[in-house]
Each structure stands twice: as C-alpha cells, then as structure tokens.
Design an enzyme around this catalytic site. Structure first.
Site, PDB file in Angstrom:
ATOM      1  N   SER A 125       0.574  -1.360   0.071  1.00  0.00           N
ATOM      2  CA  SER A 125       0.236  -0.265  -0.148  1.00  0.00           C
ATOM      3  C   SER A 125       0.593   1.528   0.055  1.00  0.00           C
ATOM      4  O   SER A 125       1.932   1.531   0.843  1.00  0.00           O
ATOM      5  CB  SER A 125      -0.743   0.162   1.280  1.00  0.00           C
ATOM      6  OG  SER A 125      -1.458   1.220   1.325  1.00  0.00           O
ATOM      7  N   GLU A 127       0.195   3.641   1.806  1.00  0.00           N
ATOM      8  CA  GLU A 127       0.179   3.992   2.703  1.00  0.00           C
ATOM      9  C   GLU A 127       1.542   3.517   3.413  1.00  0.00           C
ATOM     10  O   GLU A 127       2.243   4.275   4.636  1.00  0.00           O
ATOM     11  CB  GLU A 127      -1.163   3.717   3.981  1.00  0.00           C
ATOM     12  CG  GLU A 127      -1.477   3.538   4.974  1.00  0.00           C
ATOM     13  CD  GLU A 127      -1.770   5.157   5.014  1.00  0.00           C
ATOM     14  OE1 GLU A 127      -2.006   5.443   6.283  1.00  0.00           O
ATOM     15  OE2 GLU A 127      -2.833   5.327   4.701  1.00  0.00           O
ATOM     16  N   TYR A 149      -1.263   0.363  10.611  1.00  0.00           N
ATOM     17  CA  TYR A 149      -1.831   0.182   9.267  1.00  0.00           C
ATOM     18  C   TYR A 149      -0.126  -0.018   8.341  1.00  0.00           C
ATOM     19  O   TYR A 149      -0.414  -0.785   7.655  1.00  0.00           O
ATOM     20  CB  TYR A 149      -3.292   0.763   8.343  1.00  0.00           C
ATOM     21  CG  TYR A 149      -3.696  -0.159   7.048  1.00  0.00           C
ATOM     22  CD1 TYR A 149      -3.449  -1.201   7.317  1.00  0.00           C
ATOM     23  CD2 TYR A 149      -2.962   1.229   5.926  1.00  0.00           C
ATOM     24  CE1 TYR A 149      -3.963  -1.470   5.919  1.00  0.00           C
ATOM     25  CE2 TYR A 149      -3.176   0.442   5.115  1.00  0.00           C
ATOM     26  CZ  TYR A 149      -3.432  -0.795   4.483  1.00  0.00           C
ATOM     27  OH  TYR A 149      -3.818  -1.195   2.948  1.00  0.00           O
TER      28      TYR A 149
HETATM   29  P1  NAP Z   1     -11.331  -4.526   2.164  1.00  0.00           P
HETATM   30  O1  NAP Z   1     -12.443  -4.201   1.157  1.00  0.00           O
HETATM   31  O2  NAP Z   1     -11.216  -4.189   3.300  1.00  0.00           O
HETATM   32  O3  NAP Z   1     -11.740  -6.546   2.193  1.00  0.00           O
HETATM   33  C1  NAP Z   1     -10.283  -6.890   2.960  1.00  0.00           C
HETATM   34  C2  NAP Z   1     -10.664  -8.593   2.771  1.00  0.00           C
HETATM   35  O4  NAP Z   1      -9.713  -8.593   4.213  1.00  0.00           O
HETATM   36  C3  NAP Z   1     -12.185  -9.355   2.516  1.00  0.00           C
HETATM   37  O5  NAP Z   1     -12.761  -9.946   2.769  1.00  0.00           O
HETATM   38  C4  NAP Z   1     -12.006  -9.808   4.487  1.00  0.00           C
HETATM   39  O6  NAP Z   1     -12.912 -10.195   5.150  1.00  0.00           O
HETATM   40  C5  NAP Z   1     -10.803 -10.297   4.475  1.00  0.00           C
HETATM   41  N1  NAP Z   1      -9.682 -10.414   5.578  1.00  0.00           N
HETATM   42  C6  NAP Z   1      -9.695  -9.361   7.193  1.00  0.00           C
HETATM   43  N2  NAP Z   1      -8.760 -10.311   8.021  1.00  0.00           N
HETATM   44  C7  NAP Z   1      -9.247 -11.220   7.137  1.00  0.00           C
HETATM   45  C8  NAP Z   1      -8.594 -12.657   8.234  1.00  0.00           C
HETATM   46  N3  NAP Z   1      -8.318 -12.017   9.643  1.00  0.00           N
HETATM   47  N4  NAP Z   1      -8.840 -13.496   7.823  1.00  0.00           N
HETATM   48  C9  NAP Z   1      -9.164 -13.512   6.319  1.00  0.00           C
HETATM   49  N5  NAP Z   1      -8.909 -12.495   5.882  1.00  0.00           N
HETATM   50  C10 NAP Z   1      -9.585 -11.880   6.204  1.00  0.00           C
HETATM   51  O7  NAP Z   1     -10.112  -4.073   1.421  1.00  0.00           O
HETATM   52  P2  NAP Z   1      -9.838  -3.766  -0.234  1.00  0.00           P
HETATM   53  O8  NAP Z   1      -9.965  -2.603  -0.627  1.00  0.00           O
HETATM   54  O9  NAP Z   1     -10.512  -4.833  -1.120  1.00  0.00           O
HETATM   55  O10 NAP Z   1      -7.712  -3.963  -0.154  1.00  0.00           O
HETATM   56  C11 NAP Z   1      -7.736  -5.573  -0.747  1.00  0.00           C
HETATM   57  C12 NAP Z   1      -6.134  -5.616  -0.288  1.00  0.00           C
HETATM   58  O11 NAP Z   1      -5.290  -3.980  -0.576  1.00  0.00           O
HETATM   59  C13 NAP Z   1      -6.263  -5.283   1.235  1.00  0.00           C
HETATM   60  O12 NAP Z   1      -4.763  -5.670   1.991  1.00  0.00           O
HETATM   61  C14 NAP Z   1      -5.758  -3.471   1.330  1.00  0.00           C
HETATM   62  O13 NAP Z   1      -5.543  -3.666   2.161  1.00  0.00           O
HETATM   63  C15 NAP Z   1      -5.032  -3.795  -0.003  1.00  0.00           C
HETATM   64  N6  NAP Z   1      -4.787  -1.742  -0.428  1.00  0.00           N
HETATM   65  C16 NAP Z   1      -6.055  -1.422  -0.526  1.00  0.00           C
HETATM   66  C17 NAP Z   1      -5.983  -0.274  -1.368  1.00  0.00           C
HETATM   67  C18 NAP Z   1      -6.905   0.611  -1.508  1.00  0.00           C
HETATM   68  O14 NAP Z   1      -6.960   1.415  -2.288  1.00  0.00           O
HETATM   69  N7  NAP Z   1      -8.439  -0.216  -2.061  1.00  0.00           N
HETATM   70  C19 NAP Z   1      -4.888  -0.030  -0.934  1.00  0.00           C
HETATM   71  C20 NAP Z   1      -3.477  -0.815  -1.214  1.00  0.00           C
HETATM   72  C21 NAP Z   1      -3.468  -1.325  -0.580  1.00  0.00           C
HETATM   73  P3  NAP Z   1     -14.304 -10.477   5.741  1.00  0.00           P
HETATM   74  O15 NAP Z   1     -15.382  -9.821   4.871  1.00  0.00           O
HETATM   75  O16 NAP Z   1     -14.499 -11.197   5.951  1.00  0.00           O
HETATM   76  O17 NAP Z   1     -14.728  -9.169   6.731  1.00  0.00           O
HETATM   77  O1  F7E Z   2      -8.841   8.216   3.825  1.00  0.00           O
HETATM   78  C1  F7E Z   2      -9.236  11.409   4.900  1.00  0.00           C
HETATM   79  C2  F7E Z   2      -8.395  10.525   5.859  1.00  0.00           C
HETATM   80  O2  F7E Z   2      -9.856   6.193   5.408  1.00  0.00           O
HETATM   81  C3  F7E Z   2      -8.018   8.741   2.830  1.00  0.00           C
HETATM   82  C4  F7E Z   2      -7.296   1.615   2.354  1.00  0.00           C
HETATM   83  O3  F7E Z   2      -7.831   1.036   1.540  1.00  0.00           O
HETATM   84  O4  F7E Z   2      -6.099   3.571   1.080  1.00  0.00           O
HETATM   85  C5  F7E Z   2      -6.926   3.619   2.516  1.00  0.00           C
HETATM   86  O5  F7E Z   2      -6.600   4.376   3.308  1.00  0.00           O
HETATM   87  C6  F7E Z   2      -8.112  10.575   3.699  1.00  0.00           C
HETATM   88  C7  F7E Z   2      -7.599  10.472   4.896  1.00  0.00           C
HETATM   89  O6  F7E Z   2      -8.444   6.088   3.552  1.00  0.00           O
HETATM   90  C8  F7E Z   2     -12.830  11.836   6.210  1.00  0.00           C
HETATM   91  O7  F7E Z   2      -7.836  11.521   6.763  1.00  0.00           O
HETATM   92  C9  F7E Z   2     -10.988  12.834   6.173  1.00  0.00           C
HETATM   93  O8  F7E Z   2      -6.550  10.878   4.591  1.00  0.00           O
HETATM   94  O9  F7E Z   2     -10.525   6.220   2.490  1.00  0.00           O
HETATM   95  P1  F7E Z   2      -9.254   6.907   3.704  1.00  0.00           P
HETATM   96  P2  F7E Z   2      -6.899   6.033   3.215  1.00  0.00           P
HETATM   97  O10 F7E Z   2      -6.885   6.260   4.857  1.00  0.00           O
HETATM   98  O11 F7E Z   2      -6.124   6.680   2.726  1.00  0.00           O
HETATM   99  C10 F7E Z   2      -4.935   2.625   1.461  1.00  0.00           C
HETATM  100  C11 F7E Z   2      -3.564   3.362   0.251  1.00  0.00           C
HETATM  101  C12 F7E Z   2      -4.888   2.041   2.215  1.00  0.00           C
HETATM  102  O12 F7E Z   2      -4.608   1.036   1.199  1.00  0.00           O
HETATM  103  C13 F7E Z   2      -5.651   1.509   2.960  1.00  0.00           C
HETATM  104  O13 F7E Z   2      -6.411   0.317   3.036  1.00  0.00           O
HETATM  105  O14 F7E Z   2      -9.879  11.100   3.912  1.00  0.00           O
HETATM  106  N1  F7E Z   2     -10.716  11.406   5.497  1.00  0.00           N
HETATM  107  N2  F7E Z   2     -12.178  13.104   6.359  1.00  0.00           N
HETATM  108  C14 F7E Z   2     -11.722  10.814   6.072  1.00  0.00           C
HETATM  109  N3  F7E Z   2     -11.230   9.230   5.917  1.00  0.00           N
HETATM  110  C15 F7E Z   2     -12.419   8.774   6.021  1.00  0.00           C
HETATM  111  N4  F7E Z   2     -11.994   7.637   6.113  1.00  0.00           N
HETATM  112  N5  F7E Z   2     -13.797   9.434   6.576  1.00  0.00           N
HETATM  113  C16 F7E Z   2     -13.699  10.614   6.916  1.00  0.00           C
HETATM  114  O15 F7E Z   2     -14.887  11.089   7.189  1.00  0.00           O
END
Ligand code: NAP
Ligand code: F7E
Length: 330
Positions: A125, A127, A149
């Site tokens: 990520s 992050e 995270y």
């Molecule tokens: P998400 O919607 O939160 O999905 C997370 C998945 O992980 C769900 O299917 C959840 O299952 C499963 N899970 C959580 N804990 C588990 C455990 N202990 N054992 C087995 N399964 C478990 O996340 P996403 O947005 O699809 O992201 C996919 C991956 O990419 C994650 O690793 C995330 O950290 C990473 N990532 C996401 C982003 C983004 O912007 N979306 C960016 C960079 C990296 P349940 O349905 O049972 O909760």
């Molecule tokens: O926040 C700001 C907050 O929670 C984005 C995950 O998929 O991407 C995701 O993480 C920004 C942050 O995503 C609210 O402070 C303002 O700066 O949508 P977010 P994230 O934290 O960037 C990375 C790449 C991952 O890997 C993670 O799994 O938005 N913000 N106001 C807010 N954020 C939330 N959630 N809620 C608010 O009300």
C-alpha cells in the site's frame, strides 16, 4: 481460455470481488478464502457465487491456510485479505499487525512448505510512504509509515521481498495507491461522501461530517487496479510495482465534485468534525506508475471525474432500489 487456478484471500472485499471477476473472464478456476461468520458478507460476490469455490480460512490460522493451498493447488495466490481501515489500526494495533503483517508470513509459509512454485501477489500500500520522502513516490522511495496499518503493510512488503530473495519464490508486491468503486466500504472517505450525497439528494440526510479536507490522495478505479495485480504474476521475473493514477486531489475536491454531480453545493452540507482527524496524517500521496505502464503495459480507463460520477450514480441507484423494495413490502 486459461487452465490456470487462482486462490484469493479477501475475496469478499472490494478488490477480491473485482479480481475474481477478472480472472473468471480470463478462464481461471477461482478459489476464495473466507472467514466463517454468523452472518455471511457475500454481497460483493453474490453475482459470481456459483462460478467460484469458497474455502473457510483465516489469516490468523496457519492450518486453514495450509488446507486452502492443498485443496486449491493454485498456480497463483493473491493475498488481498487485511484489516484495511487505517483509523481502526490505531484502535486495534495488535490485531492489525497479526492480520495485515504476520498474516502475510503465514500464507508465504504455507506456500514455501507446500507449493513453492505457485506465484504470489502481496497487496502492499501507498500508506507505507506515509510522511513522504519525495513526490511523486516510486518503487525506490523510502517508507515512513504513519499508522499501525502502514507499519504492518511495510512488514508484509519486506517479508514478501525476503521470501523472493531467500527461497527464489515468484513473489510480487503491488504498491497500490487508493482505489475506489461502488463496492468500496462505507467507512472510506470516497464512498462515505458519495453515499451521503445520494442520501442528501433523496432527503434522507442533511449533512456530511468529514475530517481533514486538505488531505490529498491519488485515487483510481479498483477495476483497473486488479488488472495490474494479474499482469504482475504473468512476468517472467517477480518484482515490485507502483500502481497509481499519477494525479493527486484533495478530499475537498472529491466532495465538491460529488455534490456538483447532483446539483448541490458542498459548502451547504459539509461539516468539519475534529473527532475525525487522525493521530498522524498522510498528507500528500501521488504515485509514479511508469514501471507498471512500461513493463506491464498497464493503463487506467477511468479518470478522477469519471470515478466520482460512477460512484455517485451507483449510490443514487442503490438508494432508489432500496426505496422501491420498501414500497413493494405489504
Ligand atoms: P477490503 O474491502 O477491506 O477487504 C478486505 C478483505 O480481507 C475482506 O474480504 C475481509 O473479509 C478479509 N479479511 C480481513 N481479515 C481477515 C482474516 N483475518 N482472514 C481472512 N480474511 C480476512 O479491502 P480492499 O479495499 O479490497 O483491499 C484489498 C487489499 O489491498 C487489502 O490488503 C488492503 O489493505 C490493500 N490495499 C487497498 C487499497 C485500496 O485503496 N483499496 C490500496 C492499497 C492496498 P471479511 O469480508 O470477512 O471482512
Ligand atoms: O482516507 C481523509 C483521511 O479512509 C483518505 C485504504 O484502502 O487507502 C485507504 O486508506 C483520506 C485520509 O483511506 C474523512 O484523513 C477526511 O487522509 O478513505 P480513507 P486511506 O486512509 O487513504 C490506502 C492506500 C490503503 O492501503 C488502505 O487500506 O481522507 N478523511 N475525512 C477521511 N477519511 C475517512 N475514512 N472518513 C472521513 O470522514
């Protein structure tokens, strides 16, 4: 058509559902690891439920991962499961470390011992860049995570690199920047905005409470990003790739566009809530996806404005469907 088999952890999540769809279209046999739960959470995969095979397993439980590998005999393993919501990682830092960090080692260990030839994808990520050392961020930018995270993901990233270097495994790490869709969880800022905009439009809410409006993210469409995951595992040599749009926008801009999509002014509805400000913030993320473009031939199909529009329209339709369902009830 392919005769390949993929195993996906996190198949019930946003990315898991899009990746499963993509691999099915390519002719893969798809297995997914799901956690047992008292109430099923399969809404994102309901439409492909009959085309995939689900195996109960948990990233906390080594033997269940072993069983998933033995049963599916995968050619490719995509580790998408994680505790993925950044604010929760301050409330549950140890559990986040177990799932998001050590969970990666558990699945790598299952593969090392049982199926070293399977190719492995780790969901790293942006992050991990946290307090960014340079703009834009590339595969070579040093990490400085700003949340439990981000720290857990940095561990997962380096253990993936380590298994590649120590055991010669084809283990790739995709450093993905934020990617969104109508299937995004409601707690993430993009979907929180588009869902609340739709509710306000239909008279079901009046205000939208947000935290840091100045935070900037590099947002793309999840459907585009899962194609990059698959492409990484088709390369002869394993490596790490930044996957990003290359553009950065603020939370304020996202809200402004989303309200404009339904003819409303964001300033009439957005309330800044100090309770939503994070203990440490990642202020400016913007990725340089040149390596992914050049080596994988990857590109995006949806731009920032297109993404906001897609998500707002999907939430309007979703609320409309709920209303129709309620009206049809006796
Ligand atoms: P998400 O919607 O939160 O999905 C997370 C998945 O992980 C769900 O299917 C959840 O299952 C499963 N899970 C959580 N804990 C588990 C455990 N202990 N054992 C087995 N399964 C478990 O996340 P996403 O947005 O699809 O992201 C996919 C991956 O990419 C994650 O690793 C995330 O950290 C990473 N990532 C996401 C982003 C983004 O912007 N979306 C960016 C960079 C990296 P349940 O349905 O049972 O909760
Ligand atoms: O926040 C700001 C907050 O929670 C984005 C995950 O998929 O991407 C995701 O993480 C920004 C942050 O995503 C609210 O402070 C303002 O700066 O949508 P977010 P994230 O934290 O960037 C990375 C790449 C991952 O890997 C993670 O799994 O938005 N913000 N106001 C807010 N954020 C939330 N959630 N809620 C608010 O009300």
């Amino acid at each position: 058509m392919s005769d390949r088999t993929a195993l996906i952890t996190g198949i019930t999540g946003q990315d898991g559902s899009y990746l499963a769809e993509h691999l099915l279209e390519l002719g893969y046999r798809v297995y997914g690891v799901v956690r047992r739960s008292a109430s099923e959470n399969f809404w994102r995969i309901a439409h492909i439920r009959n085309d995939i095979e689900l195996i109960h397993g948990d990233l906390l439980d080594q033997s269940s991962l072993d069983q998933a590998v033995l049963r599916s005999e995968p050619d490719e393993v995509y580790n998408l499961a994680a505790q993925s919501f950044v604010p929760t990682s301050w409330e549950q830092p140890l559990l986040t470390g177990e799932f998001t960090g050590l969970g990666v080692t558990r699945i790598l260990e299952s593969l090392r011992r049982l199926d070293k030839e399977a190719r492995f994808y780790q969901a790293s990520s942006s992050e991990m860049f946290g307090r960014v050392r340079e703009v834009p961020q590339t595969e070579l930018t040093p990490f400085h995570p700003r949340s439990p995270y981000g720290c857990a993901k940095a561990y997962g990233h380096f253990i993936t690199v380590n298994y590649r270097e120590s055991y010669g495994m084809h283990a790739c790490s995709g450093i993905l920047f934020n990617h969104e869709s109508p299937r995004r969880g409601l707690e993430f800022v993009t979907r929180k905005i588009t869902h609340t905009v739709a509710r306000i439009k239909y008279g079901l809410a009046t205000e939208l409470r947000l935290g840091n409006l100045d935070a900037r993210r590099d947002w793309g469409f999840a459907g585009d990003y899962v194609r990059a995951m698959h492409l990484m595992l088709q390369q002869e040599a394993a490596g790490d790739f930044v996957v990003a749009s290359g553009e950065t926008h603020s939370v304020r801009e996202f809200a402004e566009l989303a309200f404009a999509e339904v003819g409303l002014d964001w300033q009439d509805h957005v309330v800044q809530d100090p309770g939503l400000i994070r203990p440490a913030e990642v202020d400016l993320l913007v990725g340089e996806p040149r390596k992914a473009r050049e080596q994988l031939g990857w590109s995006t199909t949806v731009d920032f404005a297109g993404l906001v529009k897609m998500m707002v329209q999907a939430d309007l339709e979703w609320i409309e469907r709920q209303r129709n369902k309620r009206e049809r009830l006796p």
